[in-house]
Design a protein around this motif. Structure first.
Motif, PDB file in Angstrom:
ATOM      1  N   ALA A  27       0.837  -1.207   0.000  1.00  0.00           N
ATOM      2  CA  ALA A  27       0.000   0.000   0.000  1.00  0.00           C
ATOM      3  C   ALA A  27       0.873   1.258   0.000  1.00  0.00           C
ATOM      4  O   ALA A  27       1.875   1.336   0.715  1.00  0.00           O
ATOM      5  CB  ALA A  27      -0.917  -0.012   1.217  1.00  0.00           C
ATOM      6  N   LYS A  30      -2.360   3.852   3.134  1.00  0.00           N
ATOM      7  CA  LYS A  30      -2.584   2.637   3.924  1.00  0.00           C
ATOM      8  C   LYS A  30      -4.020   2.480   4.392  1.00  0.00           C
ATOM      9  O   LYS A  30      -4.670   3.463   4.770  1.00  0.00           O
ATOM     10  CB  LYS A  30      -1.701   2.654   5.181  1.00  0.00           C
ATOM     11  CG  LYS A  30      -0.228   2.906   4.922  1.00  0.00           C
ATOM     12  CD  LYS A  30       0.438   1.752   4.204  1.00  0.00           C
ATOM     13  CE  LYS A  30       1.933   2.000   4.026  1.00  0.00           C
ATOM     14  NZ  LYS A  30       2.591   0.915   3.281  1.00  0.00           N
ATOM     15  N   TYR A  31      -4.433   1.230   4.430  1.00  0.00           N
ATOM     16  CA  TYR A  31      -5.696   0.821   5.052  1.00  0.00           C
ATOM     17  C   TYR A  31      -5.361   0.303   6.440  1.00  0.00           C
ATOM     18  O   TYR A  31      -4.618  -0.658   6.588  1.00  0.00           O
ATOM     19  CB  TYR A  31      -6.311  -0.255   4.147  1.00  0.00           C
ATOM     20  CG  TYR A  31      -7.146  -1.325   4.812  1.00  0.00           C
ATOM     21  CD1 TYR A  31      -8.285  -1.011   5.560  1.00  0.00           C
ATOM     22  CD2 TYR A  31      -6.818  -2.674   4.658  1.00  0.00           C
ATOM     23  CE1 TYR A  31      -9.052  -2.025   6.136  1.00  0.00           C
ATOM     24  CE2 TYR A  31      -7.584  -3.684   5.227  1.00  0.00           C
ATOM     25  CZ  TYR A  31      -8.696  -3.345   5.972  1.00  0.00           C
ATOM     26  OH  TYR A  31      -9.454  -4.336   6.537  1.00  0.00           O
ATOM     27  N   TRP A  32      -5.883   0.941   7.454  1.00  0.00           N
ATOM     28  CA  TRP A  32      -5.617   0.492   8.837  1.00  0.00           C
ATOM     29  C   TRP A  32      -6.792   0.944   9.672  1.00  0.00           C
ATOM     30  O   TRP A  32      -6.921   2.117   9.993  1.00  0.00           O
ATOM     31  CB  TRP A  32      -4.297   1.092   9.331  1.00  0.00           C
ATOM     32  CG  TRP A  32      -3.692   0.377  10.510  1.00  0.00           C
ATOM     33  CD1 TRP A  32      -3.391   0.941  11.727  1.00  0.00           C
ATOM     34  CD2 TRP A  32      -3.289  -0.993  10.597  1.00  0.00           C
ATOM     35  NE1 TRP A  32      -2.830  -0.010  12.546  1.00  0.00           N
ATOM     36  CE2 TRP A  32      -2.763  -1.210  11.883  1.00  0.00           C
ATOM     37  CE3 TRP A  32      -3.327  -2.069   9.702  1.00  0.00           C
ATOM     38  CZ2 TRP A  32      -2.272  -2.452  12.312  1.00  0.00           C
ATOM     39  CZ3 TRP A  32      -2.849  -3.306  10.113  1.00  0.00           C
ATOM     40  CH2 TRP A  32      -2.326  -3.476  11.409  1.00  0.00           C
ATOM     41  N   SER A 123      -1.275 -12.665   2.864  1.00  0.00           N
ATOM     42  CA  SER A 123      -2.737 -12.820   2.837  1.00  0.00           C
ATOM     43  C   SER A 123      -3.315 -12.133   1.601  1.00  0.00           C
ATOM     44  O   SER A 123      -4.322 -12.590   1.060  1.00  0.00           O
ATOM     45  CB  SER A 123      -3.372 -12.302   4.117  1.00  0.00           C
ATOM     46  OG  SER A 123      -3.224 -10.916   4.198  1.00  0.00           O
ATOM     47  N   SER A 162      -9.515 -10.830   2.998  1.00  0.00           N
ATOM     48  CA  SER A 162      -8.491  -9.919   3.508  1.00  0.00           C
ATOM     49  C   SER A 162      -8.678  -8.608   2.749  1.00  0.00           C
ATOM     50  O   SER A 162      -8.656  -8.606   1.507  1.00  0.00           O
ATOM     51  CB  SER A 162      -7.108 -10.517   3.228  1.00  0.00           C
ATOM     52  OG  SER A 162      -6.109  -9.542   3.341  1.00  0.00           O
ATOM     53  N   GLY A 163      -8.861  -7.520   3.473  1.00  0.00           N
ATOM     54  CA  GLY A 163      -9.173  -6.249   2.798  1.00  0.00           C
ATOM     55  C   GLY A 163      -8.173  -5.904   1.715  1.00  0.00           C
ATOM     56  O   GLY A 163      -8.535  -5.563   0.576  1.00  0.00           O
ATOM     57  N   SER A 164      -6.885  -6.026   2.044  1.00  0.00           N
ATOM     58  CA  SER A 164      -5.864  -5.621   1.071  1.00  0.00           C
ATOM     59  C   SER A 164      -5.855  -6.536  -0.160  1.00  0.00           C
ATOM     60  O   SER A 164      -5.380  -6.136  -1.223  1.00  0.00           O
ATOM     61  CB  SER A 164      -4.487  -5.605   1.731  1.00  0.00           C
ATOM     62  OG  SER A 164      -4.210  -6.865   2.302  1.00  0.00           O
ATOM     63  N   ARG A 167      -7.237  -5.417  -3.601  1.00  0.00           N
ATOM     64  CA  ARG A 167      -6.437  -4.585  -4.525  1.00  0.00           C
ATOM     65  C   ARG A 167      -5.516  -5.414  -5.401  1.00  0.00           C
ATOM     66  O   ARG A 167      -5.060  -4.946  -6.450  1.00  0.00           O
ATOM     67  CB  ARG A 167      -5.607  -3.567  -3.717  1.00  0.00           C
ATOM     68  CG  ARG A 167      -6.434  -2.619  -2.836  1.00  0.00           C
ATOM     69  CD  ARG A 167      -5.530  -1.613  -2.131  1.00  0.00           C
ATOM     70  NE  ARG A 167      -4.456  -2.292  -1.435  1.00  0.00           N
ATOM     71  CZ  ARG A 167      -4.163  -2.169  -0.140  1.00  0.00           C
ATOM     72  NH1 ARG A 167      -4.863  -1.342   0.640  1.00  0.00           N
ATOM     73  NH2 ARG A 167      -3.166  -2.831   0.396  1.00  0.00           N
ATOM     74  N   SER A 219      -2.939  -8.553  11.462  1.00  0.00           N
ATOM     75  CA  SER A 219      -3.719  -7.463  10.873  1.00  0.00           C
ATOM     76  C   SER A 219      -5.021  -7.268  11.626  1.00  0.00           C
ATOM     77  O   SER A 219      -5.402  -6.136  11.920  1.00  0.00           O
ATOM     78  CB  SER A 219      -4.047  -7.762   9.415  1.00  0.00           C
ATOM     79  OG  SER A 219      -2.950  -7.526   8.613  1.00  0.00           O
ATOM     80  N   HIS A 223      -6.116  -3.773  13.200  1.00  0.00           N
ATOM     81  CA  HIS A 223      -7.300  -3.008  12.784  1.00  0.00           C
ATOM     82  C   HIS A 223      -8.181  -2.709  13.990  1.00  0.00           C
ATOM     83  O   HIS A 223      -8.692  -1.607  14.142  1.00  0.00           O
ATOM     84  CB  HIS A 223      -8.114  -3.798  11.748  1.00  0.00           C
ATOM     85  CG  HIS A 223      -7.460  -3.892  10.405  1.00  0.00           C
ATOM     86  ND1 HIS A 223      -7.227  -2.789   9.612  1.00  0.00           N
ATOM     87  CD2 HIS A 223      -7.006  -4.956   9.698  1.00  0.00           C
ATOM     88  CE1 HIS A 223      -6.648  -3.174   8.480  1.00  0.00           C
ATOM     89  NE2 HIS A 223      -6.495  -4.484   8.506  1.00  0.00           N
ATOM     90  N   ASP A 310       5.307  -1.753   5.755  1.00  0.00           N
ATOM     91  CA  ASP A 310       4.077  -2.473   6.056  1.00  0.00           C
ATOM     92  C   ASP A 310       4.026  -2.615   7.578  1.00  0.00           C
ATOM     93  O   ASP A 310       4.748  -1.916   8.277  1.00  0.00           O
ATOM     94  CB  ASP A 310       4.081  -3.828   5.305  1.00  0.00           C
ATOM     95  CG  ASP A 310       2.669  -4.284   5.010  1.00  0.00           C
ATOM     96  OD1 ASP A 310       1.721  -3.684   5.529  1.00  0.00           O
ATOM     97  OD2 ASP A 310       2.517  -5.270   4.265  1.00  0.00           O
TER      98      ASP A 310
HETATM   99  O1  PMV Z   1      -5.704  -6.800   4.484  1.00  0.00           O
HETATM  100  P1  PMV Z   1      -5.248  -6.820   5.896  1.00  0.00           P
HETATM  101  O2  PMV Z   1      -6.406  -6.971   6.836  1.00  0.00           O
HETATM  102  O3  PMV Z   1      -4.147  -7.808   6.132  1.00  0.00           O
HETATM  103  O4  PMV Z   1      -4.663  -5.363   6.248  1.00  0.00           O
HETATM  104  C1  PMV Z   1      -3.523  -4.830   5.612  1.00  0.00           C
HETATM  105  C2  PMV Z   1      -3.019  -3.644   6.334  1.00  0.00           C
HETATM  106  C3  PMV Z   1      -1.707  -3.068   5.837  1.00  0.00           C
HETATM  107  O5  PMV Z   1      -0.955  -4.033   5.151  1.00  0.00           O
HETATM  108  C4  PMV Z   1      -0.909  -2.602   7.062  1.00  0.00           C
HETATM  109  C5  PMV Z   1      -1.913  -1.839   4.965  1.00  0.00           C
HETATM  110  C6  PMV Z   1      -2.518  -2.069   3.608  1.00  0.00           C
HETATM  111  O6  PMV Z   1      -3.286  -1.195   3.176  1.00  0.00           O
HETATM  112  O7  PMV Z   1      -2.194  -3.049   2.940  1.00  0.00           O
END
Ligand code: PMV
Length: 358
Positions: A27, A30-32, A123, A162-164, A167, A219, A223, A310
Motif C-alpha cells: 500500500a 494505507k488501510y488500517w 494474505s 483480507s481487505g488488502s 487490490r 492485521s 485493525h 508495512d
Molecule cells: O488486508 P489486511 O487486513 O491484512 O490489512 C492490511 C493492512 C496493511 O498491510 C498494514 C496496509 C494495507 O493497506 O495493505
C-alpha cells in the motif's frame, strides 16, 4: 456491486480444475482500521507486485447430495491445518454469496514464490488467488460474468478474506474504498487506477529484510486497535485527503510529491501502531538507520527513491525504474549492512493475476 444470486443452475456433474496465480501488493496510502464486514475506515491505494505471487489450484467435483463444505487444503505440498481452518471459515462465510459451494468437494493446493518470513503480505496474494479460483468456478457453474464484472466480483470476494487482497486483483495501481475524486471507487471492491503519468510505469520495490519472521501484531488485532486509538479520526481524514492529493500527483507525474506522501503514510501507519493500547514498536534500529539514509541520499543526489513500510520492520524501497542502477548501487554500498544476511528481495509493478487453468 450488490451480492448477486446465480441465474443458472450448476451443471449436475461438474468436475474440473481452476488455477490462478495472484500477486501481493504494497500500500502507498494505507488501510488500517475497519468496520464490519470488512469495510475500510478510509480508502487505500497500492502497487501490485510482479514477483511475489501465490499460486492456487482447486480440483473440484460437484455432488448434489452434498450439503456443506468438503475442503482439503495443502500449502506447499503439505497439509496445513492452521491455514486450512482460516480458509474453511472464509468459505463458510461465502456460502450465502456463492451457494454452489455447498455441493462441491474441493482440494486446494497453494504455494508462494516468496519466503514466508519476508514480511511480504501473503494474505493479499493468497486470498486474491483463492478468490480468482472461486469466481472462475462460479462462472463455470453458476453465473457468467463479463470481463470487467468478473474482476470486480473477484475483488469483492477477495475483500471478504483480507481487505488488502481486494487490490491485488488489478495490475499496476489499485484503489479500494470510496474516495472523492475517484467516481468508480467503492468500499465493496477495488478498482484499477488508470490515467497515471507514464513516469510511474514499472516502478520498482526492493524489500530490505531487517527482521525476518512472523508479524508481531496480526492485521485483525491491529485493525481492532484503531477502534480505540485516540488519533484514529484524524488518521482516517488524513488518508482521505492524501488520496485526493495523490490523484493530481499521479496525473502530473510528480515523483517527489509521490515520495513525500508515501513516506508520510508509512510513518502515520507506524504512529498508529505506537499509539494504540497496547502500543507496538515494529520498527527496529536497522529500519530507522535505513529510513535516515534514504532521506540523506535523496537530498544529496535528487534520486527518485523513497520508502514505505508495512506492519513490520522491513523497508520497501520504491523508486523510478529509470534509476534502477543508481539505487541498486546505493542499496549494495549503504543499506545491505542493515539487512539480515544481506537479504533484499527485488520486485516491481506487476501485471495482476494470471489464469493457469485451461
Ligand atoms: O488486508 P489486511 O487486513 O491484512 O490489512 C492490511 C493492512 C496493511 O498491510 C498494514 C496496509 C494495507 O493497506 O495493505
Amino acid at each position: 456491486m450488490t451480492e448477486r444470486e446465480s441465474n443458472r443452475k450448476p451443471e449436475k456433474k461438474a468436475t474440473g480444475t481452476v488455477e490462478w496465480s495472484c500477486p501481493s501488493n504494497i500500500a502507498i496510502v494505507k488501510y488500517w482500521g475497519k468496520k464490519p464486514v470488512q469495510f475500510p475506515m478510509n480508502p487505500s491505494l497500492s502497487l501490485t507486485l510482479r514477483n511475489a505471487l501465490t499460486h492456487t489450484r482447486i480440483d473440484y467435483s460437484y455432488d448434489p447430495r452434498l450439503e456443506g463444505l468438503q475442503v482439503g487444503f495443502r500449502f506447499e505440498g503439505k497439509r496445513n491445518p492452521a491455514f486450512g481452518d482460516r480458509v474453511s471459515r472464509y468459505l463458510e462465510g461465502l456460502l450465502t454469496l456463492m451457494p454452489f459451494l455447498r455441493h462441491l468437494r474441493m482440494e486446494i493446493d497453494s504455494s508462494n514464490t516468496f519466503p514466508h518470513s519476508s514480511g511480504i503480505a501473503s494474505s493479499a496474494s493468497a486470498m486474491g488467488a483463492l478468490a480468482m479460483c472461486l469466481v472462475s468456478m462460479e462462472s463455470r457453474m453458476a453465473y457468467v460474468y463479463s470481463s470487467a464484472d468478473f474482476f470486480r466480483r473477484a475483488s469483492y470476494v477477495a475483500r471478504l478474506g483480507s481487505g488488502s487482497a481486494s487490490r491485488s486483483i488489478y495490475p499496476g495501481l489499485a484503489l479500494w474504498g470510496a474516495s472523492d475524486g475517484w467516481p468508480e471507487s467503492s468500499d465493496e471492491f477495488a478498482i484499477p487506477v488508470t490515467g497515471y503519468h507514464r513516469c510511474f510505469d514499472g516502478m520498482k520495490d526492493s524489500i530490505l529484510i531487517v527482521e525476518p519472521g512472523q508479524k508481531k501484531v496480526s492485521s485483525s488485532a491491529g485493525h481492532a486497535l484503531m477502534d480505540t486509538n485516540p488519533y484514529s479520526r484524524t488518521r482516517f481524514q488524513q488518508a482521505r485527503e492524501n488520496l485526493r492529493t495523490l490523484k493530481g500527483i499521479l496525473a502530473e507525474g510528480d515523483w517527489h510529491g509521490f515520495i513525500d506522501l508515501m513516506e508520510e503514510e508509512a510513518l502515520s501507519l507506524h504512529a498508529m501502531m505506537m499509539t494504540g493500547r497496547p502500543g507496538y514498536l515494529l520498527m527496529q534500529p536497522g529500519t530507522l538507520s535505513i529510513l535516515g539514509r534514504i532521506r540523506e541520499f535523496r537530498k544529496e543526489t535528487g534520486t527518485r527513491v523513497g520508502f514505505t513500510l508495512d506492519a513490520g520492520a522491513n523497508v520497501h524501497l520504491i523508486y523510478d525504474m529509470g534509476q534502477e542502477r543508481v539505487v541498486r548501487d546505493f542499496i549494495g554500498s549503504e543499506l545491505l549492512q542493515y539487512c539480515v544476511e544481506n537479504r533484499v528481495i527485488h520486485d516491481e509493478m506487476g501485471a495482476g493475476p494470471v489464469e493457469k487453468s485451461q
